[in-house]
Structures are given as structure tokens and as C-alpha cells.
Design a protein around this motif. Structure first.
Motif, PDB file in Angstrom:
ATOM      1  N   ASN A 100      17.775 -11.072  -4.061  1.00  0.00           N
ATOM      2  CA  ASN A 100      16.754 -11.505  -3.116  1.00  0.00           C
ATOM      3  C   ASN A 100      15.745 -10.392  -2.845  1.00  0.00           C
ATOM      4  O   ASN A 100      14.560 -10.667  -2.608  1.00  0.00           O
ATOM      5  CB  ASN A 100      17.402 -11.971  -1.809  1.00  0.00           C
ATOM      6  CG  ASN A 100      18.246 -13.216  -1.992  1.00  0.00           C
ATOM      7  OD1 ASN A 100      18.076 -13.950  -2.964  1.00  0.00           O
ATOM      8  ND2 ASN A 100      19.170 -13.465  -1.081  1.00  0.00           N
ATOM      9  N   ALA A 101      16.208  -9.154  -2.866  1.00  0.00           N
ATOM     10  CA  ALA A 101      15.275  -8.037  -2.744  1.00  0.00           C
ATOM     11  C   ALA A 101      14.332  -7.998  -3.936  1.00  0.00           C
ATOM     12  O   ALA A 101      13.128  -7.750  -3.795  1.00  0.00           O
ATOM     13  CB  ALA A 101      16.044  -6.720  -2.626  1.00  0.00           C
ATOM     14  N   ILE A 144       8.058  -4.297  -8.054  1.00  0.00           N
ATOM     15  CA  ILE A 144       9.476  -4.394  -8.395  1.00  0.00           C
ATOM     16  C   ILE A 144      10.282  -3.391  -7.577  1.00  0.00           C
ATOM     17  O   ILE A 144       9.789  -2.318  -7.219  1.00  0.00           O
ATOM     18  CB  ILE A 144       9.757  -4.152  -9.899  1.00  0.00           C
ATOM     19  CG1 ILE A 144       9.326  -2.736 -10.325  1.00  0.00           C
ATOM     20  CG2 ILE A 144       9.090  -5.209 -10.757  1.00  0.00           C
ATOM     21  CD1 ILE A 144       9.827  -2.330 -11.706  1.00  0.00           C
ATOM     22  N   PHE A 145      11.517  -3.783  -7.257  1.00  0.00           N
ATOM     23  CA  PHE A 145      12.523  -2.842  -6.773  1.00  0.00           C
ATOM     24  C   PHE A 145      13.481  -2.659  -7.937  1.00  0.00           C
ATOM     25  O   PHE A 145      14.231  -3.582  -8.284  1.00  0.00           O
ATOM     26  CB  PHE A 145      13.240  -3.378  -5.536  1.00  0.00           C
ATOM     27  CG  PHE A 145      14.344  -2.484  -5.056  1.00  0.00           C
ATOM     28  CD1 PHE A 145      14.081  -1.161  -4.750  1.00  0.00           C
ATOM     29  CD2 PHE A 145      15.655  -2.945  -4.946  1.00  0.00           C
ATOM     30  CE1 PHE A 145      15.106  -0.303  -4.329  1.00  0.00           C
ATOM     31  CE2 PHE A 145      16.669  -2.104  -4.525  1.00  0.00           C
ATOM     32  CZ  PHE A 145      16.388  -0.786  -4.215  1.00  0.00           C
ATOM     33  N   PRO A 146      13.479  -1.495  -8.595  1.00  0.00           N
ATOM     34  CA  PRO A 146      14.082  -1.391  -9.934  1.00  0.00           C
ATOM     35  C   PRO A 146      15.572  -1.105  -9.990  1.00  0.00           C
ATOM     36  O   PRO A 146      16.081  -0.801 -11.078  1.00  0.00           O
ATOM     37  CB  PRO A 146      13.288  -0.232 -10.547  1.00  0.00           C
ATOM     38  CG  PRO A 146      12.941   0.633  -9.386  1.00  0.00           C
ATOM     39  CD  PRO A 146      12.713  -0.293  -8.234  1.00  0.00           C
ATOM     40  N   LYS A 160      11.907   2.106  -2.102  1.00  0.00           N
ATOM     41  CA  LYS A 160      10.701   2.318  -2.891  1.00  0.00           C
ATOM     42  C   LYS A 160      10.399   1.113  -3.783  1.00  0.00           C
ATOM     43  O   LYS A 160      11.300   0.574  -4.433  1.00  0.00           O
ATOM     44  CB  LYS A 160      10.849   3.556  -3.779  1.00  0.00           C
ATOM     45  CG  LYS A 160      10.961   4.862  -3.024  1.00  0.00           C
ATOM     46  CD  LYS A 160      11.110   6.012  -4.005  1.00  0.00           C
ATOM     47  CE  LYS A 160      11.320   7.347  -3.294  1.00  0.00           C
ATOM     48  NZ  LYS A 160      11.503   8.452  -4.256  1.00  0.00           N
ATOM     49  N   LEU A 161       9.143   0.722  -3.814  1.00  0.00           N
ATOM     50  CA  LEU A 161       8.663  -0.315  -4.733  1.00  0.00           C
ATOM     51  C   LEU A 161       7.742   0.323  -5.765  1.00  0.00           C
ATOM     52  O   LEU A 161       7.112   1.350  -5.510  1.00  0.00           O
ATOM     53  CB  LEU A 161       7.921  -1.406  -3.973  1.00  0.00           C
ATOM     54  CG  LEU A 161       8.703  -2.144  -2.888  1.00  0.00           C
ATOM     55  CD1 LEU A 161       7.809  -3.207  -2.240  1.00  0.00           C
ATOM     56  CD2 LEU A 161       9.958  -2.792  -3.451  1.00  0.00           C
ATOM     57  N   PHE A 162       7.665  -0.338  -6.908  1.00  0.00           N
ATOM     58  CA  PHE A 162       6.827   0.164  -7.997  1.00  0.00           C
ATOM     59  C   PHE A 162       5.971  -0.975  -8.542  1.00  0.00           C
ATOM     60  O   PHE A 162       6.342  -2.150  -8.424  1.00  0.00           O
ATOM     61  CB  PHE A 162       7.710   0.727  -9.121  1.00  0.00           C
ATOM     62  CG  PHE A 162       8.502   1.939  -8.711  1.00  0.00           C
ATOM     63  CD1 PHE A 162       8.042   3.212  -8.990  1.00  0.00           C
ATOM     64  CD2 PHE A 162       9.702   1.793  -8.024  1.00  0.00           C
ATOM     65  CE1 PHE A 162       8.772   4.335  -8.596  1.00  0.00           C
ATOM     66  CE2 PHE A 162      10.441   2.903  -7.630  1.00  0.00           C
ATOM     67  CZ  PHE A 162       9.969   4.173  -7.914  1.00  0.00           C
ATOM     68  N   ALA A 194       0.831  -1.199   0.000  1.00  0.00           N
ATOM     69  CA  ALA A 194       0.000   0.000   0.000  1.00  0.00           C
ATOM     70  C   ALA A 194       0.867   1.251   0.000  1.00  0.00           C
ATOM     71  O   ALA A 194       0.602   2.225  -0.722  1.00  0.00           O
ATOM     72  CB  ALA A 194      -0.925  -0.002   1.211  1.00  0.00           C
ATOM     73  N   ALA A 195       1.915   1.223   0.807  1.00  0.00           N
ATOM     74  CA  ALA A 195       2.832   2.363   0.862  1.00  0.00           C
ATOM     75  C   ALA A 195       3.848   2.332  -0.273  1.00  0.00           C
ATOM     76  O   ALA A 195       4.506   3.334  -0.557  1.00  0.00           O
ATOM     77  CB  ALA A 195       3.565   2.381   2.200  1.00  0.00           C
ATOM     78  N   GLY A 196       3.984   1.164  -0.912  1.00  0.00           N
ATOM     79  CA  GLY A 196       4.986   1.016  -1.965  1.00  0.00           C
ATOM     80  C   GLY A 196       6.389   1.003  -1.427  1.00  0.00           C
ATOM     81  O   GLY A 196       7.294   1.637  -1.988  1.00  0.00           O
ATOM     82  N   THR A 197       6.608   0.260  -0.314  1.00  0.00           N
ATOM     83  CA  THR A 197       7.929   0.225   0.296  1.00  0.00           C
ATOM     84  C   THR A 197       8.323  -1.175   0.727  1.00  0.00           C
ATOM     85  O   THR A 197       7.477  -2.044   0.953  1.00  0.00           O
ATOM     86  CB  THR A 197       8.003   1.138   1.538  1.00  0.00           C
ATOM     87  OG1 THR A 197       7.099   0.651   2.535  1.00  0.00           O
ATOM     88  CG2 THR A 197       7.673   2.570   1.199  1.00  0.00           C
TER      89      THR A 197
END
Length: 471
Positions: free
Chosen positions: A120-121, A131-133, A215-217, A106-109
Motif C-alpha cells: 500500500n505504501a 516510488i518507495f523502493p 524517502k521517495l524517488f 517536493a520534499a520527496g517524502t
């Protein structure tokens, strides 16, 4: 060193236990041998804390004893920030601090500890359809703490930014052992100095990052990937401008590779087949993300326009995951394959995007002038102006003689061009111990003075990664 190596090992063993301390030089190899094999200094000891509290205990001990400490992640750094300079330092391996503490879609984290391997991340993010880009060639061994300490870049900077821009907050052990608890997922926090941005990119000289909120996307539904044939970097610039105008923020990558890079990889079996549409002086690897519900074909349409405008003369699109993987392998193996061709002299530089063609043209000319027969292999992130300007020795040359004769001469020539064009002598690899003297030559004197003031304030005894960055 005021404390002997034997005493250091004894005191650290009493602090952490025998299983967490390596004191025998013969057992320290994987912590000392960095990728480029440029630095060969030993360490007093290696410690492997398994908790934040143990990291704090080691740092408090080091501060009291006046012993230098070096935080190390996956030991993939290319400028020697993560390995000893003097030989009396203690390496703190963060490998055991490898928990993903939380993923909040929800927070994108994601909150990840410093020892989490980047791959692994990626997996933890993708398990939640995100995704963690941050994406780079060493992702199978590079760890989050080191990536943030060096402000790593990678191939997705164009769309998502570098490590600093992907970090919302950090937790770090300071030089006196205090724990800075700066983890948060706030998009807005206007409560004074941003210590996150100070610690990210500080190469472990101001504090030891132990965890971060990243940050996640949303995960794209698919990718459109192509390799296009272009006459040279001067044609790449209007092509990039066309794609940016047509595709905007969905343009993930625009990577430039010379034909010699393809020749080397095919020669040494790095590729099982040619991923390009045919021989060309230069290639551009381009990728666009298609989000859920998005319409396919935007990259194809833009490439057709580029054909019509004469910017490219051939192209091939990935039609399967295997095709896409091969295309990206072509780009990511560029540095590694050069080691098969003997000695290479490497530069990680950036210039304004519009100046990339001039950088490459003048750099190639300088190389040929300084060392006839040298093979220029410039490649990299055209989309953000970061070019890895490498040179391979002339075929048949003696590697040691080549390095002794031309290493400094080529550095001086390339850096002179970069600075003339308003660029940076370190785009994404950092300063470490390799570029300490260079930094003093090119950095604004006021900036250097302020950096030293900050270092003295946060690490008055100079125990954190001594001698790195500022010397």
C-alpha cells in the motif's frame, strides 16, 4: 509471571475495550504462527490499538505492571523477533495504525504509520508518480513498522539502500510510554545523537515505532531487465564490475540464482514457463532503471560487451511487463519453493562482494562434506554481498532426521566461512530469538557491552521485546 493471564486480559480490556483484546489462545493463531514455523510459544494476550494514544496507554500499563510487550507488524519476520519467547508477553499488533499521513513530492517524502502494508505504501507513492523502493517478496503482508524495526533489505538495496537509509525520521513510543516525535524531512540535522538510526534495526527492544518519514524517488519511465547465463559466481564478479562501471547508480539489481532453483520452480509449477534463455549452471537477474528522458539500451549495450569479453554465454531480455514479472517471480519464489522439497537449512549472510564466489564455493563443498547428497541452493543479492545460503535435504531423506542431524553442523560450517571472509551472520533478517546465542559469540565484546548499556538506559525494566537480540 507476576500478573496472571486472566488479570492481564481484564486490565487490557478495561484499558482498550473488548474489541481490541484477544485473550483466547485459540484465537491468537495468526499472531503466533511465524513463516518458518520454528517458534511455538503462546502469548498472554494480543492487543490491537487503533491510535498512538492507545499504544502509549498499553506501554505505560506494561511498564507499571512489569509485563513484557512485543510489537508486531505483518508477522513476516524470519528470526522470531515478532513472536513470544517466554509465553507471558503481550503482543501489540500495529495493524490498525495504517494511515498514510502525508505524501510530499517536493520534499520527496511520505509519512506512513507503522501498520501500513508495504504494498500500500508502494501504491500511495506511485499515485504521485514516485516510488518507495523497499521491495521484497513479503510486501503484500509486511508492514512498515516491522520493516524498519528489522532494518529490512530487499532487492533494491544496491541502488537505494536498506530500510535505515530510506528513513528520514521516526515516531516511537518509548518504554515509559513517552512519545518520541522524531518525524522530519530534513536532509541535514546536526543536533546531536541520531535516535532514528538507533531505533531502526532495534527489533522493538528500544522503542515501538509508530510512524516514519520515508524517502521517495522519481518513478522510472521504464526498466530494462535481463536474465543472463553464467558459468558460476566467479564469472558474476567481473560481470558486476563491468555493469557498475558502465551503468553506475542506475543499476537497480544484480541477483544470483543457481540452476537448481529453476528446476524446483518448474517442477512444482511456480513458473508458467522458463524465463531464462536456456539451461545454465547459474543465472544473474539484472535490472536497470531508465529515468524520464533517459536513453534506452544501456543494459543491452553493456551485455553485448560482456558477451564479447566471454563473461556470459546467453541472455534474454524482458519484452513486456509479463516477462519482467516472470523474471522477478523466478527470483522471489526461491525460498518458498524449497518448502516443496522437504526440510531446508537457511542462512542469511553477507560478505564483501569480492568474497562472494569464495563463500559459495567453500559453502557448497562444506555442505557436501557434512551431508553427502545435500542440495546447496545459495542465491540472492550479489550486488551487495548478501547471499541466502540455503540447503535442501537430499532427495528422499526424512525431514526431521535431516534437521536433527545436520542443522547445527551446517550453521557452524557456514558461519565459520562467513566470519573468516570478514562477513556478517545476519545480513538483513536480524537477530530476534533465533540468533541470540550466535550474536554473543561473534559480536565485538565492547559493542555488546554498549548495546546492553543502551538497552538498560532506554528500557530499565526490560519490558520491550524481552529476551530478543541481547538475550
Amino acid at each position: 509471571m507476576s500478573v496472571s493471564a486472566a488479570t492481564i486480559v481484564d486490565q487490557l480490556t478495561a484499558l482498550l475495550g473488548a474489541n481490541a483484546v484477544i485473550g483466547e489462545p485459540g484465537q491468537m493463531g495468526i499472531y503466533l504462527h511465524e513463516p518458518r514455523k520454528r517458534f511455538h510459544t503462546g502469548a498472554a494476550a494480543v492487543v490491537m490499538p487503533s491510535s498512538i494514544e492507545q499504544v502509549q496507554a498499553v506501554v505505560r500499563w506494561a511498564n507499571a505492571a512489569g509485563v513484557g510487550i512485543i510489537a508486531q507488524g505483518g508477522n513476516t519476520g524470519l528470526v522470531g523477533a515478532q513472536v513470544p519467547l517466554r509465553g507471558d508477553e503481550v503482543i501489540i499488533s500495529m495493524a490498525k495504525l495504517d494511515r498514510i499521513r502525508a505524501v510530499d513530492t517536493a520534499a520527496g517524502t511520505m509519512t506512513a504509520e507503522a501498520g501500513v502494508i508495504l504494498e500500500n505504501a508502494h501504491a500511495a507513492a506511485e499515485a504521485q508518480n514516485t516510488i518507495f523502493p523497499l521491495w521484497l517478496a513479503s510486501q503484500g503482508s509486511a508492514r512498515i513498522g516491522g520493516l524498519l524495526a528489522s532494518n529490512a533489505g530487499g532487492v533494491n538495496v544496491l541502488a537505494y539502500g536498506n530500510a535505515r537509509e530510506l528513513t528520514m525520521g521516526v515516531e516511537a513510543v518509548m518504554a515509559d510510554g513517552q512519545l518520541y516525535q522524531g518525524l522530519n524531512s530534513l536532509k541535514k540535522d546536526n543536533t546531536g545523537y541520531d535516535l532514528r538510526d538507533l531505533l531502526v534495526g532495534s527489533e522493538g527492544t528500544l522503542g515501538i515505532i509508530t510512524a516514519a518519514t520515508l524517502k521517495l524517488f522519481p518513478k522510472p519511465e521504464d526498466y530494462e531487465t535481463t536474465i543472463v547465463n553464467i558459468a558460476g559466481p566467479e564469472a558474476a564478479l567481473p560481470l558486476f564490475e563491468l555493469l557498475r562501471a558502465r551503468i553506475g547508480g542506475r543499476l537497480n539489481a544484480f541477483e544470483l540464482v543457481p540452476h537448481i532453483g529453476l528446476e524446483m520452480q518448474l517442477k512444482h509449477g511456480f513458473l508458467d514457463s522458463d524465463p531464462t534463455a536456456g539451461a545454465s549452471p547459474w543465472y544473474a537477474l539484472i535490472e536497470v532503471a531508465r529515468m524520464q528522458g533517459g536513453e534506452a539500451g544501456s543494459l543491452m549495450s553493456a551485455i553485448e560487451t560482456a558477451f564479447a569479453q566471454g563473461l556470459i554465454d546467453n541472455a534474454v531480455f524482458a519484452e513486456s511487463l509479463a516477462d519482467r514479472t516472470r523474471m522477478w517471480s523466478f527470483r522471489e519464489q526461491m525460498s518458498e519453493v524449497q518448502s516443496k522439497e522437504g526440510a531446508s537449512i537457511k542462512h542469511d549472510v553477507s560478505v564483501p562482494i569480492a568474497a562472494v564466489p569464495q563463500l559459495i564455493a567453500e559453502g557448497i563443498a562444506a555442505g557436501e562434506r557434512i551431508s553427502p547428497g545435500i542440495r546447496a541452493v545459495p542465491f540472492g543479492h550479489m550486488g551487495d554481498g548478501n547471499i541466502h545460503f540455503n540447503f535442501s535435504q537430499p532427495e528422499g531423506a526424512d525431514p526431521k532426521a535431516f534437521m536433527a542431524e545436520y542443522d547445527e553442523k551446517l550453521h557452524e560450517a557456514i558461519y565459520e566461512i562467513v566470519l573468516k571472509l570478514g562477513g556478517s551472520v545476519s545480513a538483513e533478517h536480524g537477530i530476534g530469538q533465533l540468533k541470540v546465542d550466535l550474536l554473543k559469540q561473534v559480536k565485538d565484546p565492547v559493542a555488546l557491552s554498549l548495546m546492553r548499556t543502551i538497552k538498560t538506559a532506554l528500557d530499565p525494566k526490560g519490558i520491550l521485546n524481552p529476551g530478543k537480540m541481547l538475550g
